[in-house]
Scaffold this active site. Structure first.
Site, PDB file in Angstrom:
ATOM      1  N   HIS A   1      34.867 -71.678   0.112  1.00 47.90           N
ATOM      2  CA  HIS A   1      35.348 -71.834   1.487  1.00 47.90           C
ATOM      3  C   HIS A   1      36.699 -72.547   1.523  1.00 47.90           C
ATOM      4  CE1 HIS A   1      34.164 -73.173   5.846  1.00 47.90           C
ATOM      5  NE2 HIS A   1      35.410 -72.786   5.746  1.00 47.90           N
TER       6      HIS A   1
ATOM      7  N   ASP B   1      46.982 -91.720  -8.390  1.00 51.89           N
ATOM      8  CA  ASP B   1      47.456 -92.617  -7.330  1.00 51.89           C
ATOM      9  C   ASP B   1      46.499 -92.604  -6.131  1.00 51.89           C
ATOM     10  OD1 ASP B   1      49.733 -93.577  -8.588  1.00 51.89           O
ATOM     11  OD2 ASP B   1      51.036 -92.016  -7.766  1.00 51.89           O
TER      12      ASP B   1
ATOM     13  N   GLY C   1      42.124 -73.972  10.629  1.00 54.10           N
ATOM     14  CA  GLY C   1      42.104 -75.423  10.453  1.00 54.10           C
ATOM     15  C   GLY C   1      41.735 -76.166  11.718  1.00 54.10           C
ATOM     16  N   ASN C   2      41.296 -77.382  11.543  1.00 55.68           N
ATOM     17  CA  ASN C   2      40.966 -78.227  12.687  1.00 55.68           C
ATOM     18  C   ASN C   2      40.908 -79.684  12.256  1.00 55.68           C
ATOM     19  OD1 ASN C   2      38.052 -78.399  11.636  1.00 55.68           O
ATOM     20  ND2 ASN C   2      38.246 -76.221  12.103  1.00 55.68           N
TER      21      ASN C   2
ATOM     22  N   SER D   1      38.146 -74.132  19.784  1.00 52.21           N
ATOM     23  CA  SER D   1      38.009 -72.980  18.898  1.00 52.21           C
ATOM     24  C   SER D   1      39.052 -71.904  19.220  1.00 52.21           C
ATOM     25  CB  SER D   1      36.601 -72.396  19.080  1.00 52.21           C
ATOM     26  OG  SER D   1      36.400 -71.336  18.198  1.00 52.21           O
ATOM     27  N   GLY D   2      39.705 -71.400  18.183  1.00 58.03           N
ATOM     28  CA  GLY D   2      40.540 -70.211  18.325  1.00 58.03           C
ATOM     29  C   GLY D   2      41.799 -70.354  19.161  1.00 58.03           C
TER      30      GLY D   2
ATOM     31  N   TYR E   1      52.339-101.492  -5.384  1.00 60.21           N
ATOM     32  CA  TYR E   1      53.128-100.304  -5.026  1.00 60.21           C
ATOM     33  C   TYR E   1      53.620-100.463  -3.585  1.00 60.21           C
ATOM     34  CZ  TYR E   1      54.199 -95.523  -3.701  1.00 60.21           C
ATOM     35  OH  TYR E   1      54.819 -94.405  -3.236  1.00 60.21           O
TER      36      TYR E   1
ATOM     37  N   SER F   1      34.618 -74.138  15.915  1.00 57.07           N
ATOM     38  CA  SER F   1      33.341 -73.645  15.371  1.00 57.07           C
ATOM     39  C   SER F   1      32.839 -74.529  14.227  1.00 57.07           C
ATOM     40  CB  SER F   1      33.479 -72.193  14.916  1.00 57.07           C
ATOM     41  OG  SER F   1      34.619 -72.056  14.102  1.00 57.07           O
ATOM     42  N   ASP F   2      33.719 -75.349  13.646  1.00 54.42           N
ATOM     43  CA  ASP F   2      33.312 -76.239  12.552  1.00 54.42           C
ATOM     44  C   ASP F   2      32.846 -77.612  13.049  1.00 54.42           C
ATOM     45  OD1 ASP F   2      33.927 -74.454  10.401  1.00 54.42           O
ATOM     46  OD2 ASP F   2      36.045 -74.821  10.802  1.00 54.42           O
TER      47      ASP F   2
ATOM     48  N   HIS G   1      39.838 -80.110   8.375  1.00 62.00           N
ATOM     49  CA  HIS G   1      39.434 -78.926   7.597  1.00 62.00           C
ATOM     50  C   HIS G   1      40.571 -77.916   7.651  1.00 62.00           C
ATOM     51  CE1 HIS G   1      37.376 -75.608   5.923  1.00 62.00           C
ATOM     52  NE2 HIS G   1      37.274 -74.934   7.056  1.00 62.00           N
TER      53      HIS G   1
HETATM   54 ZN   LIG Z   1      36.893 -72.927   7.258  1.00 60.50          ZN
END
Ligand SMILES: [Zn+2]
Length: 234
Positions: free
Chosen positions: A171, A122, A30-31, A47-48, A229, A77-78, A97
């Site tokens: 993915h 919602d 994730g990132n 990264s990593g 709401y 990396s994304d 992500h």
């Molecule tokens: Zn991914």
């Protein structure tokens, strides 16, 4: 004096730290990135690097062309996927992500998450969309940029601020918001919607979508011009 990118890095770091806290990722999965539209700069997780060891100063600051402005580590990396989305979707302040389990399950099944109940309504007035599967040529050309392009294809007829989430086929999910914190909120909401839809379709595989009048009602009472709401703003 406060370092020039400190606030942006801080908001990116805080949002990243929410990812394991909300059970949305393990280890380095994730990132999250944070975007400063005034300066056209993005701060993103390196990264990593494990969340346990992640510090504010590890955040990498880049411009929208991917040139590193500050930071000694390699960016996620994304990163190029995030940059495609910031360039194309005005109004975004953060992108997330993850490979959160249920949302990724639907992404791997290549099935849009159907709008089955009012919890979903919602937040969204439609199914959570799923992209096409990427071609071999696109993967070979520039995988991360093409992942962004797959998402853009999916949003040709959608408003990204109205539908702040997508499943990348095979993915996992990307979500976004006007702030990095809101992008993480949407990632957590998406995971819950994915889980509820999975349970519903497991109990009854032919469970129908929520009728349009209920979708409208729930969305409008939370986000419409006469929303009622929650509490009134001060
Ligand atoms: Zn991914």
């Amino acid at each position: 004096m406060v370092a020039p990118y400190q606030e942006l890095k801080q908001s990116a770091w805080e949002a990243n730290m929410e990812i394991p806290r909300r059970g949305l990722a393990i280890y380095t999965f994730g990132n999250v990135s944070a975007f400063d539209p005034a300066r056209g700069l993005v701060a993103i997780k390196p990264s990593g690097v494990d969340y346990q060891r992640l510090t504010v100063d590890d955040m990498v600051v880049l411009d929208l062309d991917g040139r590193v402005v500050e930071g000694g580590l390699r960016p996620s990396s994304d990163t190029r996927t995030h940059l495609v989305l910031y360039r194309a979707f005005p109004g975004l302040g953060g992108i997330v992500h993850t490979h959160s389990t249920y949302a990724t399950g639907w992404a791997q099944a290549r099935v849009a998450i159907p709008i089955l109940g009012t919890t979903h309504a919602d937040f969204l007035t439609e199914d959570v969309p799923v992209t096409e599967v990427m071609s071999e040529a696109a993967v070979a050309a520039d995988y991360e940029t093409e992942t962004g392009n797959q998402i853009l294809d999916c949003f040709r007829t959608r408003d990204p601020l109205h539908t702040p989430m997508v499943l990348v086929a095979g993915h996992g999910p990307f979500t976004w918001g006007t702030t990095p914190a809101q992008a993480v909120y949407h990632a957590a909401v998406l995971e819950e919607l994915a889980r509820m839809a999975f349970v519903t379709r497991s109990l009854r595989p032919d469970a129908e979508r929520l009728p349009e009048h209920l979708i409208r009602k729930h969305f409008e009472r939370k986000h419409g011009k006469d929303a009622y709401y929650g509490q009134k703003p001060e």
